[in-house]
Design a protein around this motif. Structure first.
Motif, PDB file in Angstrom:
ATOM      1  N   PHE A  46       0.845  -1.182   0.000  1.00 44.95           N
ATOM      2  CA  PHE A  46       0.000   0.000   0.000  1.00 44.95           C
ATOM      3  C   PHE A  46       0.889   1.244   0.000  1.00 44.95           C
ATOM      4  CE2 PHE A  46      -1.641  -3.415   2.600  1.00 44.95           C
ATOM      5  CZ  PHE A  46      -2.982  -3.533   2.271  1.00 44.95           C
ATOM      6  N   THR A  47       0.356   2.343  -0.503  1.00 48.68           N
ATOM      7  CA  THR A  47       1.065   3.620  -0.440  1.00 48.68           C
ATOM      8  C   THR A  47       0.149   4.670   0.178  1.00 48.68           C
ATOM      9  OG1 THR A  47       0.345   4.220  -2.661  1.00 48.68           O
ATOM     10  CG2 THR A  47       2.489   3.128  -2.457  1.00 48.68           C
ATOM     11  N   GLY A  48       0.742   5.774   0.599  1.00 47.19           N
ATOM     12  CA  GLY A  48      -0.042   6.865   1.167  1.00 47.19           C
ATOM     13  C   GLY A  48       0.792   8.116   1.279  1.00 47.19           C
ATOM     14  N   ASN A  49       0.183   9.180   1.779  1.00 54.75           N
ATOM     15  CA  ASN A  49       0.886  10.445   1.961  1.00 54.75           C
ATOM     16  C   ASN A  49       0.426  11.076   3.263  1.00 54.75           C
ATOM     17  OD1 ASN A  49       1.534  13.433   1.617  1.00 54.75           O
ATOM     18  ND2 ASN A  49       2.477  12.565  -0.214  1.00 54.75           N
ATOM     19  N   LEU A  50       1.399  11.529   4.055  1.00 51.08           N
ATOM     20  CA  LEU A  50       1.088  12.104   5.362  1.00 51.08           C
ATOM     21  C   LEU A  50       0.246  13.364   5.253  1.00 51.08           C
ATOM     22  CD1 LEU A  50       4.610  11.740   7.004  1.00 51.08           C
ATOM     23  CD2 LEU A  50       2.640  10.253   7.336  1.00 51.08           C
ATOM     24  N   SER A  51       0.249  14.012   4.087  1.00 50.06           N
ATOM     25  CA  SER A  51      -0.511  15.255   3.906  1.00 50.06           C
ATOM     26  C   SER A  51      -2.005  14.990   3.699  1.00 50.06           C
ATOM     27  CB  SER A  51       0.036  16.038   2.706  1.00 50.06           C
ATOM     28  OG  SER A  51       1.390  16.372   2.903  1.00 50.06           O
ATOM     29  N   ASP A  52      -2.375  13.750   3.373  1.00 44.28           N
ATOM     30  CA  ASP A  52      -3.771  13.432   3.099  1.00 44.28           C
ATOM     31  C   ASP A  52      -4.578  13.350   4.389  1.00 44.28           C
ATOM     32  OD1 ASP A  52      -3.149  13.270   0.423  1.00 44.28           O
ATOM     33  OD2 ASP A  52      -2.920  11.080   0.435  1.00 44.28           O
ATOM     34  N   VAL A  53      -5.754  13.965   4.381  1.00 45.75           N
ATOM     35  CA  VAL A  53      -6.651  13.860   5.536  1.00 45.75           C
ATOM     36  C   VAL A  53      -7.147  12.435   5.668  1.00 45.75           C
ATOM     37  CG1 VAL A  53      -8.822  14.663   6.549  1.00 45.75           C
ATOM     38  CG2 VAL A  53      -7.329  16.275   5.347  1.00 45.75           C
ATOM     39  N   ASN A  54      -7.555  11.839   4.560  1.00 46.69           N
ATOM     40  CA  ASN A  54      -7.966  10.442   4.518  1.00 46.69           C
ATOM     41  C   ASN A  54      -7.098   9.695   3.510  1.00 46.69           C
ATOM     42  OD1 ASN A  54     -10.110  10.356   6.429  1.00 46.69           O
ATOM     43  ND2 ASN A  54     -11.425  11.421   4.972  1.00 46.69           N
ATOM     44  N   THR A  55      -6.648   8.524   3.892  1.00 48.74           N
ATOM     45  CA  THR A  55      -5.730   7.746   3.073  1.00 48.74           C
ATOM     46  C   THR A  55      -6.475   6.969   1.981  1.00 48.74           C
ATOM     47  OG1 THR A  55      -4.205   7.474   4.924  1.00 48.74           O
ATOM     48  CG2 THR A  55      -4.002   5.900   3.128  1.00 48.74           C
ATOM     49  N   TYR A  56      -5.862   6.914   0.817  1.00 42.48           N
ATOM     50  CA  TYR A  56      -6.367   6.101  -0.296  1.00 42.48           C
ATOM     51  C   TYR A  56      -5.175   5.354  -0.881  1.00 42.48           C
ATOM     52  CZ  TYR A  56      -8.080   4.766  -4.906  1.00 42.48           C
ATOM     53  OH  TYR A  56      -8.421   4.045  -6.020  1.00 42.48           O
ATOM     54  N   SER A  57      -5.382   4.090  -1.226  1.00 49.06           N
ATOM     55  CA  SER A  57      -4.285   3.344  -1.840  1.00 49.06           C
ATOM     56  C   SER A  57      -4.818   2.229  -2.721  1.00 49.06           C
ATOM     57  CB  SER A  57      -3.385   2.720  -0.761  1.00 49.06           C
ATOM     58  OG  SER A  57      -2.368   1.921  -1.347  1.00 49.06           O
ATOM     59  N   ASN A  58      -4.167   2.046  -3.873  1.00 50.68           N
ATOM     60  CA  ASN A  58      -4.330   0.785  -4.587  1.00 50.68           C
ATOM     61  C   ASN A  58      -3.722  -0.317  -3.731  1.00 50.68           C
ATOM     62  OD1 ASN A  58      -5.587   1.745  -6.957  1.00 50.68           O
ATOM     63  ND2 ASN A  58      -3.617   2.345  -7.820  1.00 50.68           N
ATOM     64  N   ILE A  59      -4.224  -1.527  -3.890  1.00 52.92           N
ATOM     65  CA  ILE A  59      -3.659  -2.670  -3.168  1.00 52.92           C
ATOM     66  C   ILE A  59      -2.938  -3.553  -4.173  1.00 52.92           C
ATOM     67  CG2 ILE A  59      -4.096  -4.599  -1.624  1.00 52.92           C
ATOM     68  CD1 ILE A  59      -6.778  -3.334  -0.912  1.00 52.92           C
ATOM     69  N   SER A  60      -1.641  -3.682  -3.983  1.00 48.20           N
ATOM     70  CA  SER A  60      -0.840  -4.567  -4.815  1.00 48.20           C
ATOM     71  C   SER A  60      -0.751  -5.920  -4.125  1.00 48.20           C
ATOM     72  CB  SER A  60       0.557  -3.981  -5.018  1.00 48.20           C
ATOM     73  OG  SER A  60       1.418  -4.914  -5.617  1.00 48.20           O
ATOM     74  N   ALA A  61      -1.188  -6.974  -4.813  1.00 40.05           N
ATOM     75  CA  ALA A  61      -1.156  -8.332  -4.278  1.00 40.05           C
ATOM     76  C   ALA A  61      -0.121  -9.133  -5.061  1.00 40.05           C
ATOM     77  CB  ALA A  61      -2.536  -8.984  -4.396  1.00 40.05           C
ATOM     78  N   ASP A  62       0.999  -9.416  -4.410  1.00 43.83           N
ATOM     79  CA  ASP A  62       2.108 -10.113  -5.095  1.00 43.83           C
ATOM     80  C   ASP A  62       2.436  -9.434  -6.417  1.00 43.83           C
ATOM     81  OD1 ASP A  62       2.410 -11.945  -3.041  1.00 43.83           O
ATOM     82  OD2 ASP A  62       1.045 -13.409  -3.937  1.00 43.83           O
ATOM     83  N   ASP A  63       2.563  -8.110  -6.355  1.00 40.53           N
ATOM     84  CA  ASP A  63       2.986  -7.278  -7.491  1.00 40.53           C
ATOM     85  C   ASP A  63       1.969  -7.219  -8.624  1.00 40.53           C
ATOM     86  OD1 ASP A  63       5.475  -6.675  -6.247  1.00 40.53           O
ATOM     87  OD2 ASP A  63       6.226  -8.622  -6.864  1.00 40.53           O
ATOM     88  N   LYS A  64       0.699  -7.399  -8.285  1.00 37.71           N
ATOM     89  CA  LYS A  64      -0.395  -7.185  -9.235  1.00 37.71           C
ATOM     90  C   LYS A  64      -1.443  -6.306  -8.574  1.00 37.71           C
ATOM     91  CE  LYS A  64       0.111 -11.743 -11.441  1.00 37.71           C
ATOM     92  NZ  LYS A  64       1.185 -12.269 -10.587  1.00 37.71           N
ATOM     93  N   THR A  65      -1.876  -5.256  -9.267  1.00 39.76           N
ATOM     94  CA  THR A  65      -2.902  -4.381  -8.706  1.00 39.76           C
ATOM     95  C   THR A  65      -4.239  -5.110  -8.717  1.00 39.76           C
ATOM     96  OG1 THR A  65      -1.732  -2.416  -9.515  1.00 39.76           O
ATOM     97  CG2 THR A  65      -4.055  -2.149  -8.911  1.00 39.76           C
ATOM     98  N   GLU A  71     -10.047   5.411   3.050  1.00 38.69           N
ATOM     99  CA  GLU A  71     -10.413   5.804   4.400  1.00 38.69           C
ATOM    100  C   GLU A  71     -11.428   6.936   4.334  1.00 38.69           C
ATOM    101  OE1 GLU A  71      -8.147   7.820   8.290  1.00 38.69           O
ATOM    102  OE2 GLU A  71      -7.135   7.597   6.362  1.00 38.69           O
ATOM    103  N   SER A  72     -12.396   6.927   5.227  1.00 42.86           N
ATOM    104  CA  SER A  72     -13.360   8.021   5.327  1.00 42.86           C
ATOM    105  C   SER A  72     -13.673   8.259   6.801  1.00 42.86           C
ATOM    106  CB  SER A  72     -14.643   7.700   4.546  1.00 42.86           C
ATOM    107  OG  SER A  72     -15.231   6.504   5.026  1.00 42.86           O
ATOM    108  N   GLY A  73     -14.314   9.383   7.083  1.00 43.19           N
ATOM    109  CA  GLY A  73     -14.639   9.701   8.467  1.00 43.19           C
ATOM    110  C   GLY A  73     -13.578  10.565   9.101  1.00 43.19           C
ATOM    111  N   PHE A  74     -13.900  11.131  10.251  1.00 42.81           N
ATOM    112  CA  PHE A  74     -12.965  12.014  10.947  1.00 42.81           C
ATOM    113  C   PHE A  74     -12.685  11.496  12.357  1.00 42.81           C
ATOM    114  CE2 PHE A  74     -11.980  15.901  13.444  1.00 42.81           C
ATOM    115  CZ  PHE A  74     -10.797  16.233  12.799  1.00 42.81           C
ATOM    116  N   VAL A  75     -13.687  11.472  13.228  1.00 37.81           N
ATOM    117  CA  VAL A  75     -13.485  10.956  14.580  1.00 37.81           C
ATOM    118  C   VAL A  75     -13.473   9.433  14.535  1.00 37.81           C
ATOM    119  CG1 VAL A  75     -14.398  10.852  16.924  1.00 37.81           C
ATOM    120  CG2 VAL A  75     -14.557  12.991  15.614  1.00 37.81           C
TER     121      VAL A  75
END
Length: 217
Positions: A46-65, A71-75
């Motif tokens: 998975f990948t992400g960025n600390l600047s994002d309020v909510n995380t989004y990532s493609n999921i690579s499974a054994d090097d295949k997308t 992620e959604s929600g706040f509290v």
């Protein structure tokens, strides 16, 4: 001579760009093939960025997308895993009405998994056992599974306390705020459910954000 040098440089640049453009592209799976890859992968990435309020990532499974998680929600956070824009399941990170007589259960640390129709699939939960915090996993009936992780969900153990997997969370580069999370579960006698791996991913998203929260760009 200048003309030939110019042609050579142009060809060299074109070749370099071509290699750069196709070197990191992964095959993309869909449908049942994608679901099977997610459920059976020895490596999820998975990948992400600390600047994002909510995380989004493609999921690579054994090097295949093979799908993606968002992620959604706040509290109260919700993580939804989908393939082909169809929800497989989602996890809510705080279950307020979970009741347990077990004194090892740490309050307000139970996460519940649901399928696309809202049916409970199981739980992840923090417990204090043998003088240390652990993340344990339960089926929909509340029965403990035969594996658990350390407090930060970075080392995976079976019930004999033998290591059967790892979760790595690191910054992608020495600059910027990109990060990656990799879950490695080599084949063993212990089957780890995909939604439990996503719970480990959730725990590591929190960990990496807490660790590098004050990082400058």
């Amino acid at each position: 001579m200048k003309k030939r040098s110019g042609i050579f440089i142009s060809l060299l640049l074109a070749g370099t760009l071509a290699l750069a453009g196709c070197g990191n592209k992964q095959p993309k799976l869909s449908g049942d093939e994608a679901k099977e890859a997610l459920n059976n992968a020895e490596k999820l990435y998975f990948t992400g960025n600390l600047s994002d309020v909510n995380t989004y990532s493609n999921i690579s499974a054994d090097d295949k997308t093979a799908g993606y998680v968002e992620e959604s929600g706040f509290v109260t956070k919700k993580y939804t895993v989908s393939v082909d824009k169809k929800v497989l399941f989602y996890i809510v990170d705080e279950v307020k009405d979970y009741e347990s007589d077990d004194p090892s259960v740490v309050s307000s640390t139970t996460w519940e998994y649901f399928d696309a129709d809202g049916k409970c699939l199981g739980y992840a939960q923090e417990r204090y056992i043998d003088d240390e915090y652990r993340i344990v996993f339960l089926d929909s009936a509340g029965k403990l599974k035969d594996y658990h992780t350390d407090e930060n969900s970075q080392i995976i153990y079976n019930n004999d306390n033998e290591q059967i997997g790892t979760v790595t969370s690191k910054l992608s580069h020495w600059y910027g705020k990109g990060f990656y999370i990799q879950i490695d579960t080599p084949k063993s006698d212990t089957d780890i459910a995909l939604y439990d791996k996503i719970a480990m991913y959730m725990k590591n998203v929190t960990w990496v954000n807490d660790k590098y929260r004050d990082l400058d760009d």
